[in-house]
Design a protein around this motif. Structure first.
Motif, short mmCIF file in Angstrom:
data_model
loop_
_atom_site.label_atom_id
_atom_site.label_comp_id
_atom_site.label_asym_id
_atom_site.label_seq_id
_atom_site.Cartn_x
_atom_site.Cartn_y
_atom_site.Cartn_z
N TYR A 27 17.90 -0.14 17.43
CA TYR A 27 18.65 -0.48 16.23
C TYR A 27 18.00 -1.68 15.56
CZ TYR A 27 23.05 0.61 13.85
OH TYR A 27 24.00 1.06 12.96
N ALA A 28 17.83 -1.62 14.27
CA ALA A 28 17.07 -2.66 13.55
C ALA A 28 17.74 -4.03 13.62
CB ALA A 28 16.91 -2.25 12.09
N GLN A 29 16.91 -5.06 13.84
CA GLN A 29 17.35 -6.45 13.85
C GLN A 29 16.57 -7.20 12.78
OE1 GLN A 29 19.61 -7.50 16.20
NE2 GLN A 29 19.61 -5.71 17.54
N VAL A 30 17.26 -8.00 11.96
CA VAL A 30 16.59 -8.78 10.92
C VAL A 30 16.71 -10.26 11.25
CG1 VAL A 30 16.56 -9.43 8.49
CG2 VAL A 30 16.96 -7.05 9.13
N VAL A 31 15.59 -10.95 11.23
CA VAL A 31 15.58 -12.40 11.45
C VAL A 31 14.87 -13.05 10.27
CG1 VAL A 31 13.42 -12.33 12.79
CG2 VAL A 31 14.98 -14.25 13.06
N LEU A 85 11.75 -7.53 10.30
CA LEU A 85 12.61 -6.50 10.85
C LEU A 85 12.00 -6.05 12.17
CD1 LEU A 85 14.61 -3.74 9.30
CD2 LEU A 85 12.95 -3.06 11.04
N ILE A 86 12.79 -6.13 13.23
CA ILE A 86 12.28 -5.85 14.58
C ILE A 86 13.05 -4.69 15.17
CG2 ILE A 86 11.89 -6.81 16.88
CD1 ILE A 86 11.91 -9.60 15.49
N ARG A 87 12.30 -3.78 15.78
CA ARG A 87 12.90 -2.59 16.38
C ARG A 87 12.04 -2.19 17.57
NH1 ARG A 87 13.93 2.94 12.98
NH2 ARG A 87 16.00 3.45 13.76
N MET A 88 12.67 -1.95 18.72
CA MET A 88 11.98 -1.51 19.93
C MET A 88 10.81 -2.44 20.28
SD MET A 88 12.14 2.63 19.34
CE MET A 88 11.62 3.00 21.03
N SER A 89 11.09 -3.74 20.23
CA SER A 89 10.16 -4.81 20.61
C SER A 89 8.95 -4.92 19.68
CB SER A 89 9.67 -4.61 22.06
OG SER A 89 10.77 -4.62 22.95
N ARG A 90 9.03 -4.28 18.53
CA ARG A 90 7.92 -4.35 17.57
C ARG A 90 8.41 -4.83 16.21
NH1 ARG A 90 3.08 -1.72 18.38
NH2 ARG A 90 2.84 -0.63 20.37
N GLU A 142 18.12 4.23 5.76
CA GLU A 142 18.62 4.27 7.14
C GLU A 142 18.51 2.89 7.79
OE1 GLU A 142 17.44 6.14 11.51
OE2 GLU A 142 16.37 6.80 9.70
N ILE A 143 17.31 2.29 7.67
CA ILE A 143 17.09 0.96 8.27
C ILE A 143 17.93 -0.08 7.55
CG2 ILE A 143 15.39 -0.82 8.73
CD1 ILE A 143 15.11 1.64 10.47
N GLY A 144 18.06 0.05 6.24
CA GLY A 144 18.87 -0.88 5.48
C GLY A 144 20.32 -0.89 5.95
N GLU A 165 24.71 -3.60 8.94
CA GLU A 165 25.69 -3.59 10.03
C GLU A 165 25.44 -4.73 11.02
OE1 GLU A 165 27.29 -0.53 13.49
OE2 GLU A 165 26.38 0.25 11.66
N ASN A 166 24.18 -5.00 11.35
CA ASN A 166 23.85 -6.04 12.32
C ASN A 166 23.87 -7.43 11.73
OD1 ASN A 166 23.59 -4.56 14.64
ND2 ASN A 166 21.39 -4.24 14.44
N GLY A 167 23.65 -7.52 10.42
CA GLY A 167 23.59 -8.83 9.78
C GLY A 167 22.21 -9.46 9.93
N ILE A 168 22.09 -10.66 9.40
CA ILE A 168 20.82 -11.40 9.41
C ILE A 168 20.96 -12.62 10.30
CG2 ILE A 168 19.21 -12.75 7.99
CD1 ILE A 168 20.11 -10.91 5.62
N CYS A 169 20.00 -12.81 11.19
CA CYS A 169 19.98 -13.99 12.04
C CYS A 169 19.08 -15.04 11.38
CB CYS A 169 19.45 -13.64 13.43
SG CYS A 169 19.34 -15.05 14.54
N LEU A 170 19.60 -16.23 11.19
CA LEU A 170 18.87 -17.31 10.52
C LEU A 170 18.42 -18.34 11.55
CD1 LEU A 170 18.01 -18.27 7.68
CD2 LEU A 170 20.16 -19.54 7.57
N THR A 171 17.11 -18.61 11.62
CA THR A 171 16.57 -19.57 12.56
C THR A 171 15.74 -20.61 11.82
OG1 THR A 171 14.54 -18.30 12.98
CG2 THR A 171 16.45 -17.78 14.35
N GLY A 172 15.27 -21.61 12.56
CA GLY A 172 14.48 -22.68 11.96
C GLY A 172 15.37 -23.75 11.35
N GLY A 173 14.75 -24.82 10.89
CA GLY A 173 15.49 -25.93 10.31
C GLY A 173 16.32 -25.56 9.11
N GLY A 174 15.93 -24.50 8.40
CA GLY A 174 16.69 -24.06 7.24
C GLY A 174 18.11 -23.65 7.56
N ALA A 175 18.31 -23.21 8.81
CA ALA A 175 19.66 -22.81 9.22
C ALA A 175 20.63 -23.98 9.23
CB ALA A 175 19.60 -22.17 10.60
N LEU A 176 20.08 -25.21 9.25
CA LEU A 176 20.92 -26.42 9.31
C LEU A 176 21.18 -27.02 7.93
CD1 LEU A 176 19.25 -28.13 12.40
CD2 LEU A 176 21.30 -26.68 12.36
#
Length: 253
Positions: free
Chosen positions: A127-131, A143-148, A190-192, A197-208
């Motif tokens: 299932y697609a993950q967006v970071v 966009l990451i899926r199946m470790s790629r 489909e990926i969209g 559904e999964n949402g977006i994960c925000l990392t890095g200093g920008g998340a603060l």
């Protein structure tokens, strides 16, 4: 691969390296994360997430890597992270700087992959993950899926510019939001749907940065969730990935 070579590599310390525009972070084994500034006074070692002063970066990295030498002699194996849009010359400059600073070998992976792992996303899922990793000098979407990594988009704008909105109202925020909107728009329906559904994960200093997650959420219509410890996602993700990368490269040599 013979047993002698494997035993030699087992002696080497494995080091994860997040070479950021503002901060260098390294993590060896299960030890604490060590940090230092990527600048010497007003002199910059990196800009836009990539090395612009190789000699200075070597100078900054050497004392950090020296601390990871076993018995003060055996050089470490290093996994470094780079923006997804890094070019061949920038990648080579990164590799050479780390070797010159005292590494026995260097492997390079995309920063958003490390960030996703460090944030606790299940990157092995079908299932697609967006970071979205917003560092001091670069914003990286993946966009990451199946470790790629299936798709990426990056812009050399980060926290430094985002925190200057008072001087240039909304300029940097509109650029980052535009990058993310364009990235999401280019995904298949489909990926969209999976990303929504999964949402977006925000990392890095920008998340603060106050209000930035809500701003991106309003622009995209997708839930944006900052990671628990956003500034350490890249280095901790690299630390988790490192043993697998080292073993795969050893067996393939």
């Amino acid at each position: 691969m013979d047993n002698t070579r494997l035993q030699l590599w087992n002696w080497r310390q494995q080091v994860a390296l997040d070479l950021g525009t503002a901060t260098i972070r390294i993590a060896a084994g299960r030890g604490a994360v060590f940090e230092r500034s990527s600048c010497l006074g007003e002199r910059e070692g990196l800009r836009g997430g990539v090395i612009v002063d190789q000699t200075m970066v070597v100078q900054l990295l050497k004392p950090l890597l020296d601390r990871t030498r076993l018995f003060g002699i055996v050089k470490p194996c290093v996994l470094a992270c780079a923006p997804s849009d890094v070019n061949r010359i920038e990648r080579a400059r990164l590799t050479q700087a780390v070797l010159d600073a005292g590494a026995a070998s260097v492997y390079v992976i995309p920063e958003p992959l490390a960030a996703a792992v460090g944030a606790g996303l299940d990157v092995s899922s079908s299932y697609a993950q967006v970071v979205v990793d917003i560092g001091a000098g670069v914003t990286d979407c993946a966009l990451i899926r199946m470790s790629r990594i299936q798709a990426t988009a990056a812009v050399r704008i980060g926290c430094s510019q985002l925190q200057q909105d008072a001087a240039r109202p909304q300029f940097a925020r509109e650029r980052v939001a535009g990058l993310l909107e364009g990235f999401l728009h280019n995904l298949s329906p489909e990926i969209g749907c999976e990303a929504i559904e999964n949402g977006i994960c925000l990392t890095g200093g920008g998340a603060l940065i106050p209000g930035l997650p809500a701003f991106l959420e309003a622009r995209t219509g997708i839930t944006v969730t900052p990671a628990a410890t956003p500034c350490y996602c890249v280095v901790e993700g690299a630390r988790a990935i490192l043993p697998v990368v080292v073993m795969l490269n050893l067996w393939n040599e």
